[in-house]
Design a protein around this motif. Structure first.
Motif, short mmCIF file in Angstrom:
data_model
loop_
_atom_site.label_atom_id
_atom_site.label_comp_id
_atom_site.label_asym_id
_atom_site.label_seq_id
_atom_site.Cartn_x
_atom_site.Cartn_y
_atom_site.Cartn_z
N ALA A 41 0.98 -1.24 -0.09
CA ALA A 41 -0.03 -0.08 0.06
C ALA A 41 0.86 1.31 0.13
O ALA A 41 2.03 1.28 0.58
CB ALA A 41 -0.70 -0.02 1.14
N GLN A 42 0.14 2.43 -0.22
CA GLN A 42 1.10 3.57 -0.58
C GLN A 42 0.86 4.30 1.03
O GLN A 42 -0.31 4.50 1.44
CB GLN A 42 0.51 4.41 -1.47
CG GLN A 42 1.34 5.67 -1.90
CD GLN A 42 0.66 6.39 -3.06
OE1 GLN A 42 0.35 5.74 -4.00
NE2 GLN A 42 0.77 7.60 -2.92
N CYS A 43 1.82 4.63 1.58
CA CYS A 43 1.72 4.86 3.14
C CYS A 43 1.80 6.56 2.81
O CYS A 43 2.14 7.12 2.08
CB CYS A 43 3.11 4.61 3.79
SG CYS A 43 3.22 3.10 4.20
N VAL A 44 0.71 7.09 4.03
CA VAL A 44 0.49 8.60 4.03
C VAL A 44 0.81 8.95 5.45
O VAL A 44 0.39 8.30 6.27
CB VAL A 44 -0.87 8.43 3.83
CG1 VAL A 44 -1.36 10.01 3.78
CG2 VAL A 44 -1.54 7.93 2.51
N PRO A 45 1.68 9.90 5.52
CA PRO A 45 2.24 10.04 6.76
C PRO A 45 1.13 11.14 7.69
O PRO A 45 1.30 12.19 7.94
CB PRO A 45 3.60 10.97 6.52
CG PRO A 45 3.11 11.57 5.32
CD PRO A 45 2.33 10.71 4.49
N ILE A 46 0.03 10.54 8.23
CA ILE A 46 -0.80 11.16 9.09
C ILE A 46 -1.02 10.22 10.35
O ILE A 46 -1.30 8.95 10.08
CB ILE A 46 -2.29 11.24 8.36
CG1 ILE A 46 -2.17 11.99 7.05
CG2 ILE A 46 -3.33 12.05 9.25
CD1 ILE A 46 -3.39 12.05 6.33
N LYS A 47 -0.90 10.64 11.58
CA LYS A 47 -1.17 9.95 12.79
C LYS A 47 -2.67 9.20 12.74
O LYS A 47 -3.46 9.97 12.47
CB LYS A 47 -1.09 10.88 13.97
CG LYS A 47 0.52 10.87 14.44
CD LYS A 47 0.50 11.84 15.35
CE LYS A 47 -0.13 11.56 16.78
NZ LYS A 47 -0.06 12.33 17.83
N ALA A 48 -2.40 8.09 13.13
CA ALA A 48 -3.60 7.30 13.25
C ALA A 48 -5.04 8.10 14.03
O ALA A 48 -6.22 8.12 13.89
CB ALA A 48 -3.60 5.99 13.81
N THR A 49 -4.25 8.91 15.19
CA THR A 49 -5.35 9.60 15.90
C THR A 49 -5.89 10.88 15.42
O THR A 49 -6.50 11.68 15.98
CB THR A 49 -4.68 9.70 17.38
OG1 THR A 49 -3.42 10.14 17.37
CG2 THR A 49 -4.80 8.32 18.25
N ASP A 50 -5.28 11.46 14.35
CA ASP A 50 -5.41 12.60 13.77
C ASP A 50 -6.93 12.53 12.86
O ASP A 50 -6.78 12.62 11.90
CB ASP A 50 -4.50 13.13 12.94
CG ASP A 50 -4.71 14.72 12.29
OD1 ASP A 50 -5.69 15.11 12.47
OD2 ASP A 50 -3.73 14.87 11.62
N VAL A 51 -8.10 12.50 13.70
CA VAL A 51 -9.30 12.47 12.95
C VAL A 51 -9.59 13.52 11.92
O VAL A 51 -9.86 13.18 10.88
CB VAL A 51 -10.51 12.45 14.08
CG1 VAL A 51 -11.67 12.54 13.37
CG2 VAL A 51 -10.12 11.41 15.28
N GLU A 52 -9.43 14.85 12.11
CA GLU A 52 -9.45 15.82 11.21
C GLU A 52 -8.68 15.66 10.04
O GLU A 52 -8.91 15.87 8.85
CB GLU A 52 -9.27 17.32 11.95
CG GLU A 52 -10.59 18.01 12.28
CD GLU A 52 -10.01 19.51 12.74
OE1 GLU A 52 -9.36 20.28 12.24
OE2 GLU A 52 -10.50 19.46 13.89
N GLY A 53 -7.41 15.39 10.42
CA GLY A 53 -6.24 15.28 9.39
C GLY A 53 -6.77 14.02 8.12
O GLY A 53 -6.51 14.26 7.15
N MET A 54 -7.08 13.06 8.88
CA MET A 54 -7.37 11.84 8.06
C MET A 54 -8.79 12.01 7.27
O MET A 54 -8.75 11.59 6.14
CB MET A 54 -7.53 10.59 9.22
CG MET A 54 -7.60 9.21 8.51
SD MET A 54 -5.89 8.94 8.41
CE MET A 54 -5.18 8.54 9.90
N VAL A 55 -9.75 12.59 7.72
CA VAL A 55 -10.94 12.74 7.04
C VAL A 55 -10.71 13.96 5.88
O VAL A 55 -11.21 13.51 4.69
CB VAL A 55 -12.01 13.52 8.03
CG1 VAL A 55 -13.41 13.87 7.16
CG2 VAL A 55 -12.58 12.42 9.03
N ALA A 56 -9.79 14.88 6.05
CA ALA A 56 -9.52 15.85 5.12
C ALA A 56 -8.69 15.17 4.02
O ALA A 56 -9.26 15.42 2.75
CB ALA A 56 -8.66 17.05 5.71
N TRP A 57 -7.80 14.23 4.43
CA TRP A 57 -6.99 13.60 3.46
C TRP A 57 -7.83 12.79 2.71
O TRP A 57 -7.85 12.44 1.32
CB TRP A 57 -5.71 12.79 3.97
CG TRP A 57 -4.88 12.25 2.94
CD1 TRP A 57 -3.80 12.92 2.39
CD2 TRP A 57 -5.12 11.04 2.29
NE1 TRP A 57 -3.19 12.00 1.45
CE2 TRP A 57 -3.89 10.89 1.33
CE3 TRP A 57 -5.86 9.85 2.44
CZ2 TRP A 57 -3.73 9.75 0.54
CZ3 TRP A 57 -5.69 8.79 1.53
CH2 TRP A 57 -4.67 8.72 0.60
N ALA A 58 -8.79 11.86 3.23
CA ALA A 58 -9.59 10.98 2.50
C ALA A 58 -10.54 11.66 1.63
O ALA A 58 -10.78 11.12 0.44
CB ALA A 58 -10.47 10.08 3.70
#
Ligand code: AMP
Ligand code: GLY
Length: 418
Positions: A41-58
């Motif tokens: 898989a392509q790794c993305v440097p976002i912390k697993a607990t960064d809810v806002e960052g994860m949603v924005a990236w997704a």
């Protein structure tokens, strides 16, 4: 489909490995991932607990589906946040993930719905907790209410040890806010078994049983860890036990959560103890266990993506889920010193050779930038082998692990044998 997996341990590598085989998955991402996950898989440097960052990236990268694997983001409501942003996500919403995030919630749920578990009392007052321990005597079990990295449980052999644990959690705040509320419960005896189950809010499909090995050293000695190895299936989980668990624990739990208006969609982890009075719940988790996941998913024959989609759409009863008629063993290779302090950055050798007869899931590794991998965590690798029976699987995992080395490497020599 473009799929994002949240997390970066051995469990997430196993999920990525299984999803990469699905014809439905065209692009696979993992945040933050690790040195081994990077190969599928392509790794993305976002912390697993960064809810806002994860949603924005997704959202920005148009993910079609997100799999939230670890406990913290589930408890923080990452699935709720994804869904609110219009992104389908796998895992329980925060109001159902609470079965792991609050032991008081789960104990009260079991009491209300008559699901077998250890007798208990809950406390917010330290003096009352100390008095209860004195009155009940030892052995007795003291548990912090909240998430404490699997370390908020003390199985005390004496009243003094239990009272020390109460003081450490409630007055010294050893686990921060997680320990301001406690469960004190009866000490159960018997073999421990894990059963992971897919769940769509209404239907439940158990996976093959498994068994973790939580202590750091051979003979179940030493401190508790995240898990030093797992086998699947557990030899203690007979068809008769399985039937009782289904009727007395699994189905009532799913029905209870639904009745409470918190339907559970995702993987429920049933931590069970097979006591002389029958199977009882030790704990619930709201996710795949690590390293149980590595062993169990190695046995899955069906397309994992189909199953995850069915969990979300409430159609789990319509999927044919098949498992290999084999056994699996995942042996964890850890950094010397783990679960205490340890050094990282050591080069790892022998991965290719080990990979010829086993699947080596990476947990704490990172790419060194020159084509190699170095250690970066406590649990480093999970060497996972299949066999016609448990003995063959265990032998296979140890044989493959012989090829691997890094400075101060530590592993148990008795996985599946105790
Ligand atoms: P938990 O985090 O609740 O799974 O607890 C960690 C470990 O403590 C379990 O895997 C058991 O080995 C042990 N444990 C927890 N609760 C009890 C209990 N009531 N009786 C005996 N052992 C327990
Ligand atoms: N292997 C135990 C856990 O994942 O909680």
């Amino acid at each position: 489909m473009k799929v994002l997996i949240v997390g970066g341990g051995g469990r997430e590598h196993a999920i990525a490995w299984a999803l990469a085989k699905s014809p439905k998955v065209t692009q696979l991402f993992c945040a933050p991932g690790n040195g081994g996950i990077a190969s599928v898989a392509q790794c993305v440097p976002i912390k697993a607990t960064d809810v806002e960052g994860m949603v924005a990236w997704a959202r920005d990268n148009a993910m079609d589906f997100v799999v939230v694997a670890p406990d913290d983001p589930l408890a923080l409501g990452m699935v709720d946040a994804m869904e609110a942003a219009g992104i389908p996500a796998f895992g329980p919403r925060a109001d159902a993930a609470v079965i792991e995030a609050s032991k008081i919630f789960s104990k009260n749920l079991m009491a209300k719905y008559h699901i077998p578990t250890a007798k208990y009392r809950t406390f917010t007052n330290m003096e009352q907790a100390l008095a209860y321990v004195q009155a009940e005597g030892a052995p007795i079990v003291v548990k912090a209410d909240g998430l404490a990295l699997g370390k908020g449980v003390v199985v005390a052999q004496s009243v003094a040890e239990a009272q020390d644990a109460v003081r450490a959690m409630m007055s010294d705040q050893k686990f921060g806010a997680a320990g301001t509320r406690l469960v004190i419960e009866e000490c159960m005896t018997g073999p421990e078994v894990t059963v992971l189950a897919f769940c769509d809010g209404e239907h439940l499909v158990p996976m093959p049983s498994s068994q973790d090995h939580k202590r750091a050293f051979d003979g179940n000695q030493g401190p508790n860890t995240g898990g030093m190895g797992a086998i699947s299936p557990s030899p203690n989980y007979t068809p008769e036990v399985a039937k009782r668990c289904m009727e007395e624990i699994f189905l009532p739990t799913v029905a209870a959560l639904k009745a409470e208006g918190r339907p559970f969609q995702g993987v429920i982890y049933f931590g069970l103890m097979l006591t002389p009075d029958g199977p009882k719940v030790v704990e619930y988790n709201a996710r795949f266990g690590d390293p149980e996941c590595q062993a169990v998913l190695s046995l899955l024959e069906s397309d994992l993506m189909d199953i995850l989609l069915a969990c979300r759409s409430g159609t789990l009863d319509q999927v044919d889920i098949r498992w290999r008629d084999q056994a699996a063993c995942c042996l964890v290779l850890a950094s010397g010193g783990y679960p205490g302090s340890y050094q990282t950055g050591y080069p790892i050798s022998g991965l290719e050779e080990a990979g010829k007869s086993a699947v080596v899931f990476h947990a704490g590794t990172r790419a060194d930038g020159q084509g190699g991998v170095v250690t970066s965590g406590g649990r480093v690798l999970g060497v996972t082998a299949l066999g016609a029976d448990l003995n063959a699987a265990i032998d296979g995992a140890y044989a493959a692990a012989k090829h691997i080395s890094f400075t101060d490497m530590h592993y148990r020599t008795d996985i599946g044998r105790v």
